[in-house]
Motif scaffolding. Structure first.
Motif, PDB file in Angstrom:
ATOM      1  N   ALA A 326       0.761  -1.307  -0.080  1.00  0.00           N
ATOM      2  CA  ALA A 326       0.193   0.060  -0.099  1.00  0.00           C
ATOM      3  C   ALA A 326       0.948   1.358   0.122  1.00  0.00           C
ATOM      4  N   LEU A 327       1.832   1.315   0.831  1.00  0.00           N
ATOM      5  CA  LEU A 327       2.949   2.399   0.775  1.00  0.00           C
ATOM      6  C   LEU A 327       3.559   2.611  -0.597  1.00  0.00           C
ATOM      7  N   ASP A 328       3.989   1.380  -1.300  1.00  0.00           N
ATOM      8  CA  ASP A 328       4.692   1.580  -2.559  1.00  0.00           C
ATOM      9  C   ASP A 328       3.645   2.199  -3.550  1.00  0.00           C
ATOM     10  N   ALA A 329       2.177   1.639  -3.464  1.00  0.00           N
ATOM     11  CA  ALA A 329       1.566   2.063  -4.568  1.00  0.00           C
ATOM     12  C   ALA A 329       0.975   3.715  -4.069  1.00  0.00           C
ATOM     13  N   GLN A 330       1.256   4.125  -3.001  1.00  0.00           N
ATOM     14  CA  GLN A 330       0.521   5.461  -2.712  1.00  0.00           C
ATOM     15  C   GLN A 330       1.946   6.423  -3.028  1.00  0.00           C
ATOM     16  N   GLN A 331       3.249   5.776  -3.031  1.00  0.00           N
ATOM     17  CA  GLN A 331       4.365   6.629  -3.560  1.00  0.00           C
ATOM     18  C   GLN A 331       4.314   6.577  -5.092  1.00  0.00           C
ATOM     19  N   ARG A 332       3.966   5.651  -5.757  1.00  0.00           N
ATOM     20  CA  ARG A 332       3.927   5.548  -7.071  1.00  0.00           C
ATOM     21  C   ARG A 332       2.768   6.552  -7.515  1.00  0.00           C
ATOM     22  N   ALA A 333       1.578   6.733  -6.875  1.00  0.00           N
ATOM     23  CA  ALA A 333       0.782   7.540  -7.281  1.00  0.00           C
ATOM     24  C   ALA A 333       0.851   9.081  -7.167  1.00  0.00           C
ATOM     25  N   SER A 334       1.882   9.169  -5.907  1.00  0.00           N
ATOM     26  CA  SER A 334       2.387  10.668  -5.778  1.00  0.00           C
ATOM     27  C   SER A 334       3.420  10.869  -6.833  1.00  0.00           C
ATOM     28  N   VAL A 335       4.260   9.967  -7.265  1.00  0.00           N
ATOM     29  CA  VAL A 335       5.304  10.403  -8.405  1.00  0.00           C
ATOM     30  C   VAL A 335       4.592  10.612  -9.492  1.00  0.00           C
ATOM     31  N   LEU A 336       3.691   9.744  -9.956  1.00  0.00           N
ATOM     32  CA  LEU A 336       3.053  10.186 -11.229  1.00  0.00           C
ATOM     33  C   LEU A 336       2.140  11.121 -10.907  1.00  0.00           C
ATOM     34  N   THR A 337       1.643  11.980 -10.188  1.00  0.00           N
ATOM     35  CA  THR A 337       0.884  12.988 -10.038  1.00  0.00           C
ATOM     36  C   THR A 337       1.959  14.103 -10.178  1.00  0.00           C
ATOM     37  N   SER A 338       3.123  13.994  -9.674  1.00  0.00           N
ATOM     38  CA  SER A 338       4.045  15.131  -9.633  1.00  0.00           C
ATOM     39  C   SER A 338       4.611  15.320 -11.156  1.00  0.00           C
ATOM     40  N   VAL A 339       4.696  14.234 -11.898  1.00  0.00           N
ATOM     41  CA  VAL A 339       5.243  14.074 -13.066  1.00  0.00           C
ATOM     42  C   VAL A 339       4.186  14.852 -14.076  1.00  0.00           C
ATOM     43  N   VAL A 340       3.047  14.577 -14.025  1.00  0.00           N
ATOM     44  CA  VAL A 340       1.865  14.955 -14.648  1.00  0.00           C
ATOM     45  C   VAL A 340       1.790  16.531 -14.814  1.00  0.00           C
ATOM     46  N   ASP A 341       1.872  17.021 -13.379  1.00  0.00           N
ATOM     47  CA  ASP A 341       1.797  18.278 -13.077  1.00  0.00           C
ATOM     48  C   ASP A 341       3.122  19.110 -13.692  1.00  0.00           C
ATOM     49  N   SER A 342       4.157  18.547 -13.544  1.00  0.00           N
ATOM     50  CA  SER A 342       5.419  19.106 -14.294  1.00  0.00           C
ATOM     51  C   SER A 342       5.166  19.086 -15.621  1.00  0.00           C
ATOM     52  N   VAL A 343       4.774  18.071 -16.394  1.00  0.00           N
ATOM     53  CA  VAL A 343       4.783  18.148 -17.760  1.00  0.00           C
ATOM     54  C   VAL A 343       3.752  19.151 -18.508  1.00  0.00           C
ATOM     55  N   GLU A 344       2.596  19.303 -17.562  1.00  0.00           N
ATOM     56  CA  GLU A 344       1.563  20.180 -17.906  1.00  0.00           C
ATOM     57  C   GLU A 344       2.025  21.708 -17.554  1.00  0.00           C
ATOM     58  N   ASP A 345       2.796  21.835 -16.624  1.00  0.00           N
ATOM     59  CA  ASP A 345       3.272  23.337 -16.430  1.00  0.00           C
ATOM     60  C   ASP A 345       4.273  23.646 -17.334  1.00  0.00           C
ATOM     61  N   THR A 346       5.232  22.671 -17.917  1.00  0.00           N
ATOM     62  CA  THR A 346       6.309  22.897 -18.910  1.00  0.00           C
ATOM     63  C   THR A 346       5.447  23.303 -20.419  1.00  0.00           C
ATOM     64  N   VAL A 347       4.576  22.493 -20.859  1.00  0.00           N
ATOM     65  CA  VAL A 347       3.965  22.553 -21.970  1.00  0.00           C
ATOM     66  C   VAL A 347       3.109  24.042 -21.878  1.00  0.00           C
ATOM     67  N   THR A 348       2.533  24.235 -21.032  1.00  0.00           N
ATOM     68  CA  THR A 348       1.771  25.534 -20.913  1.00  0.00           C
ATOM     69  C   THR A 348       2.416  26.530 -20.841  1.00  0.00           C
ATOM     70  N   ARG A 349       3.724  26.700 -20.255  1.00  0.00           N
ATOM     71  CA  ARG A 349       4.591  27.896 -20.402  1.00  0.00           C
ATOM     72  C   ARG A 349       5.188  27.879 -21.784  1.00  0.00           C
ATOM     73  N   LEU A 350       5.527  26.815 -22.447  1.00  0.00           N
ATOM     74  CA  LEU A 350       6.190  27.007 -23.670  1.00  0.00           C
ATOM     75  C   LEU A 350       5.217  27.553 -24.663  1.00  0.00           C
ATOM     76  N   THR A 351       3.779  27.078 -24.684  1.00  0.00           N
ATOM     77  CA  THR A 351       2.852  27.635 -25.615  1.00  0.00           C
ATOM     78  C   THR A 351       2.321  29.043 -25.292  1.00  0.00           C
ATOM     79  N   MET A 352       2.003  29.327 -23.752  1.00  0.00           N
ATOM     80  CA  MET A 352       1.604  30.708 -23.577  1.00  0.00           C
ATOM     81  C   MET A 352       2.856  31.926 -23.680  1.00  0.00           C
ATOM     82  N   ARG A 353       3.704  31.462 -23.745  1.00  0.00           N
ATOM     83  CA  ARG A 353       4.650  32.460 -23.770  1.00  0.00           C
ATOM     84  C   ARG A 353       5.183  32.477 -25.484  1.00  0.00           C
ATOM     85  N   GLY A 354       4.544  31.895 -26.308  1.00  0.00           N
ATOM     86  CA  GLY A 354       4.966  31.902 -27.471  1.00  0.00           C
ATOM     87  C   GLY A 354       6.367  31.390 -28.105  1.00  0.00           C
ATOM     88  N   LEU A 355       6.999  30.700 -27.034  1.00  0.00           N
ATOM     89  CA  LEU A 355       8.268  30.118 -27.638  1.00  0.00           C
ATOM     90  C   LEU A 355       8.194  29.015 -28.645  1.00  0.00           C
TER      91      LEU A 355
END
Length: 383
Positions: A326-355
């Protein structure tokens, strides 16, 4: 050319006995009764066990269950089960602590001294006292009448007075009490301190009335899912009514232990950090149950708190693996959520700033590459 011929019966036999009404689809709502003359009565079912300790008196009224017609059998009677809270056991209502009659210790010392003095005087009177003792006590010379019936009676009276006086002396201490009884009858409780005189014919039972802390050994328990546990609890208690605690049960400490075991069997206890319940909530429920069960025998319980909660040895290994998973699954879910948020933030910044200007295909490819890169970086950092 073929023809279809249908045969319609000219007479349809009627079913014997009453028929049941048909449902909306044309089918009967329930099958017909096999016994035409059966008669039953609905019996309400109530909860039989409650946690409220207040007793409720419910009359037991008989209820007719069934009657077989045509057989000559009388209707069977069955008592309805009482509803309401679970009654609390109560000891003899006439049994309660009351102060006993005792005298100051000086009275016992005085009676004992009188008995000793009476014995010395009888010995001098009978001429049995040595001359050296007579001279030391300053007594006149004895006539030496010898031991007769009167002297023996004086000896008996002086000895009884001395034994009765010195034998009844007792010392009361703080935090201790004496429960007195005479031929099986309760005669009162002594909570005084210091030297006192108690009737030596009374049976004395010492009771500890101090506030006491009892740390139990590991007792069997279970959580809300039924998983076996071992729980050690701390009980804070004291004897409030010495008469009920001593005479109401055989051993009040054993009775308290049984109350704690019964409370652990009824209250689910959760492992710390499981997220399904609080140890403090279980402690409050245990305190209420144990205090309610122990109150009729004169025991006052202030707190019952779990100190150590562990899995039982037979399920400890399996539950340990389950918790790690259960702790391993919770850790994996936390890592996946962090990765998705980072990818979304990176793509949004690149497109919003017109780069960069990306179509759907390029956006998907960029998201894929960034996800792989971030996951790889997280994995290296974790290792």
């Amino acid at each position: 050319m073929s023809t279809t011929t249908s045969h319609t019966p000219s007479h349809t036999p009627e079913p014997e006995g009453p028929t049941e009404p048909e449902g909306p689809a044309g089918s009967p709502s329930r099958p017909a009764r096999l016994i035409q003359n059966e008669a039953t009565t609905e019996i309400p079912v109530h909860l039989l066990f409650r946690d409220d300790p207040s007793p409720v008196a419910v009359p037991l009224a008989p209820a007719v269950v069934a009657r077989r017609q045509g057989t000559g059998e009388q209707p069977r009677l069955r008592r309805r089960m009482p509803s309401g809270p679970r009654p609390v056991p109560e000891v003899d209502p006439a049994l309660g602590e009351r102060p006993a009659r005792v005298l100051p210790g000086t009275a016992g010392v005085f009676a004992g001294a009188c008995g000793v003095a009476g014995g010395v005087a009888t010995s001098w009177w009978a001429g049995m006292l040595p001359p050296l003792a007579v001279h030391a006590l300053g007594l006149p010379a004895s006539a030496g009448t010898g031991l007769g019936p009167v002297q023996w009676a004086a000896y008996a009276g002086a000895g009884a007075l001395g034994l009765f006086g010195f034998g009844g002396l007792a010392r009361g201490r703080t935090g201790r009490a004496w429960v007195l009884g005479l031929f099986g009858r309760y005669r009162g409780t002594v909570r005084r301190t210091g030297l006192m005189w108690v009737n030596p014919l009374l049976l004395r039972r010492r009771v500890d009335v101090r506030l006491r802390h009892w740390r139990t050994e590991e007792m069997p328990a279970a959580d809300a899912s039924g998983v076996a546990l071992r729980v050690a609890v701390l009980v804070v208690w004291r004897v409030r009514d010495t008469a009920k605690a001593t005479l109401g049960v055989e051993d009040h400490e054993t009775y308290l232990r049984e109350c704690v075991e019964a409370g652990l069997a009824r209250v689910p206890v959760e492992m710390p950090g499981s997220g399904r319940g609080s140890v403090d909530a279980a402690g409050d429920a245990l305190t209420r149950l144990v205090a309610g069960d122990a109150a009729p025998v004169g025991i006052e319980v202030f707190s019952v708190q779990p100190l150590r909660v562990e899995y039982a040895p037979e399920v400890a290994a399996a539950m340990h693996r389950r918790r790690i998973a259960a702790l391993d699954a919770q850790q994996r879910a936390s890592v996946l959520t962090s990765v998705v948020d980072s990818v979304e933030d990176t793509v949004t910044r690149l497109t919003m700033r017109g780069l960069v200007e990306l179509d759907d295909y390029e956006r998907k490819a960029l998201v894929k590459d960034l996800t792989v890169a971030f996951c790889s970086g997280r994995g290296e950092a974790a290792s």
